[in-house]
Motif scaffolding. Sequence first.
Motif, PDB file in Angstrom:
ATOM      1  N   LYS A   1       0.851  -1.177   0.000  1.00  0.00           N
ATOM      2  CA  LYS A   1       0.000   0.000   0.000  1.00  0.00           C
ATOM      3  C   LYS A   1       0.889   1.228   0.000  1.00  0.00           C
ATOM      4  O   LYS A   1       1.915   1.273   0.653  1.00  0.00           O
ATOM      5  CB  LYS A   1      -0.912   0.006   1.216  1.00  0.00           C
ATOM      6  CG  LYS A   1      -1.886  -1.162   1.196  1.00  0.00           C
ATOM      7  CD  LYS A   1      -2.832  -1.107   2.345  1.00  0.00           C
ATOM      8  CE  LYS A   1      -3.774  -2.296   2.231  1.00  0.00           C
ATOM      9  NZ  LYS A   1      -4.734  -2.336   3.285  1.00  0.00           N
ATOM     10  N   GLY A   2       0.448   2.236  -0.707  1.00  0.00           N
ATOM     11  CA  GLY A   2       1.201   3.475  -0.788  1.00  0.00           C
ATOM     12  C   GLY A   2       0.598   4.354  -1.864  1.00  0.00           C
ATOM     13  O   GLY A   2      -0.388   4.007  -2.510  1.00  0.00           O
ATOM     14  N   PHE A   3       1.210   5.511  -2.057  1.00  0.00           N
ATOM     15  CA  PHE A   3       0.729   6.445  -3.060  1.00  0.00           C
ATOM     16  C   PHE A   3       1.442   6.202  -4.377  1.00  0.00           C
ATOM     17  O   PHE A   3       2.642   5.950  -4.401  1.00  0.00           O
ATOM     18  CB  PHE A   3       0.975   7.886  -2.611  1.00  0.00           C
ATOM     19  CG  PHE A   3       0.165   8.280  -1.407  1.00  0.00           C
ATOM     20  CD1 PHE A   3      -1.205   8.474  -1.503  1.00  0.00           C
ATOM     21  CD2 PHE A   3       0.779   8.465  -0.186  1.00  0.00           C
ATOM     22  CE1 PHE A   3      -1.945   8.854  -0.400  1.00  0.00           C
ATOM     23  CE2 PHE A   3       0.047   8.839   0.920  1.00  0.00           C
ATOM     24  CZ  PHE A   3      -1.318   9.030   0.824  1.00  0.00           C
ATOM     25  N   THR A   4       0.706   6.340  -5.442  1.00  0.00           N
ATOM     26  CA  THR A   4       1.335   6.237  -6.758  1.00  0.00           C
ATOM     27  C   THR A   4       1.903   7.600  -7.126  1.00  0.00           C
ATOM     28  O   THR A   4       1.607   8.621  -6.490  1.00  0.00           O
ATOM     29  CB  THR A   4       0.302   5.812  -7.824  1.00  0.00           C
ATOM     30  OG1 THR A   4      -0.683   6.835  -7.931  1.00  0.00           O
ATOM     31  CG2 THR A   4      -0.348   4.483  -7.473  1.00  0.00           C
ATOM     32  N   LEU A   5       2.708   7.625  -8.143  1.00  0.00           N
ATOM     33  CA  LEU A   5       3.312   8.864  -8.597  1.00  0.00           C
ATOM     34  C   LEU A   5       2.240   9.850  -9.048  1.00  0.00           C
ATOM     35  O   LEU A   5       2.330  11.056  -8.770  1.00  0.00           O
ATOM     36  CB  LEU A   5       4.293   8.577  -9.738  1.00  0.00           C
ATOM     37  CG  LEU A   5       5.021   9.781 -10.306  1.00  0.00           C
ATOM     38  CD1 LEU A   5       5.863  10.450  -9.232  1.00  0.00           C
ATOM     39  CD2 LEU A   5       5.885   9.366 -11.486  1.00  0.00           C
TER      40      LEU A   5
END
Length: 103
Positions: free
Chosen positions: A5-9
Amino acid sequence: MKNEKGFTLIEMMIVLLVISILLLITIPNVTKHNSKINTTGCDAFIKMVQAEVQSYYMDKKKYPETAASLAEEGYLQEGQTTCPNGDAIAISTNGTVTAQSAP
């Protein structure tokens, strides 16, 4: 790489774009009102110095000649003899405090 999980560019770029737009909107408004803020600060400072002139008069039975003499006697802090916007403070012979615009 499952369940990472995380933010995309793309998401990060959208957040930066929104922050940039907010900064572009707020910075000009703050700088536009800077002179009004300084004028209001000067008016408040004049009222404070007027109160100190009255206090000086009650103690010494005469009005001070300059704002510097108020500072020397301890009624104002050293270096606190001009408005926040740089205008000089003048004290008349009857104890009225006014601001004189800086040249």
